[in-house]
Design a protein around this motif. Structure first.
Motif, PDB file in Angstrom:
ATOM      1  N   ALA A 190       0.832  -1.207   0.000  1.00 39.41           N
ATOM      2  CA  ALA A 190       0.000   0.000   0.000  1.00 39.41           C
ATOM      3  C   ALA A 190       0.867   1.258   0.000  1.00 39.41           C
ATOM      4  CB  ALA A 190      -0.941  -0.005   1.205  1.00 39.41           C
ATOM      5  N   VAL A 191       1.951   1.272   0.790  1.00 43.12           N
ATOM      6  CA  VAL A 191       2.858   2.430   0.801  1.00 43.12           C
ATOM      7  C   VAL A 191       3.478   2.615  -0.586  1.00 43.12           C
ATOM      8  CG1 VAL A 191       5.024   3.355   1.726  1.00 43.12           C
ATOM      9  CG2 VAL A 191       3.365   2.293   3.268  1.00 43.12           C
ATOM     10  N   THR A 192       3.934   1.513  -1.164  1.00 39.82           N
ATOM     11  CA  THR A 192       4.556   1.564  -2.494  1.00 39.82           C
ATOM     12  C   THR A 192       3.556   2.048  -3.548  1.00 39.82           C
ATOM     13  OG1 THR A 192       6.049  -0.212  -1.885  1.00 39.82           O
ATOM     14  CG2 THR A 192       5.778   0.205  -4.236  1.00 39.82           C
ATOM     15  N   ASP A 193       2.338   1.522  -3.486  1.00 42.23           N
ATOM     16  CA  ASP A 193       1.300   1.944  -4.447  1.00 42.23           C
ATOM     17  C   ASP A 193       0.981   3.427  -4.291  1.00 42.23           C
ATOM     18  OD1 ASP A 193       1.172  -0.649  -5.403  1.00 42.23           O
ATOM     19  OD2 ASP A 193      -0.715  -1.126  -4.370  1.00 42.23           O
ATOM     20  N   GLY A 194       0.908   3.902  -3.062  1.00 45.76           N
ATOM     21  CA  GLY A 194       0.647   5.321  -2.820  1.00 45.76           C
ATOM     22  C   GLY A 194       1.761   6.198  -3.358  1.00 45.76           C
ATOM     23  N   ARG A 195       2.997   5.754  -3.152  1.00 43.91           N
ATOM     24  CA  ARG A 195       4.159   6.486  -3.670  1.00 43.91           C
ATOM     25  C   ARG A 195       4.094   6.582  -5.194  1.00 43.91           C
ATOM     26  NH1 ARG A 195       8.295   3.421  -1.035  1.00 43.91           N
ATOM     27  NH2 ARG A 195       7.929   4.373   0.969  1.00 43.91           N
ATOM     28  N   GLU A 196       3.803   5.455  -5.836  1.00 50.23           N
ATOM     29  CA  GLU A 196       3.712   5.439  -7.307  1.00 50.23           C
ATOM     30  C   GLU A 196       2.582   6.335  -7.791  1.00 50.23           C
ATOM     31  OE1 GLU A 196       3.348   1.289  -8.220  1.00 50.23           O
ATOM     32  OE2 GLU A 196       5.437   0.875  -7.704  1.00 50.23           O
TER      33      GLU A 196
END
Length: 62
Positions: free
Chosen positions: A10-16
């Motif tokens: 979720a953190v990675t998806d938000g960053r992207e």
């Protein structure tokens, strides 16, 4: 509650999403969810005033 892998994703998806220029309302997780908070954290890292536009914060922070 999400597993550790779900939270990291979720953190990675938000960053992207932040780097792509998506709106914060694009978060796919429901309100109050730990995954929503993680997604928003990633989004803020990519778009926030400290790093902004996916740039890391300066050494030593603020």
């Amino acid at each position: 509650m999400g597993t550790r892998e779900d939270i990291v994703r979720a953190v990675t998806d938000g960053r992207e999403a932040g780097r792509r220029g998506d709106r914060p309302t694009a978060c796919p997780h429901p309100s109050g969810s730990i995954l929503r908070r993680a997604w928003i954290r990633g989004y803020a890292e990519a778009t926030g005033p400290v790093g902004g536009a996916g740039r890391p914060a300066p050494p030593g922070g603020l």
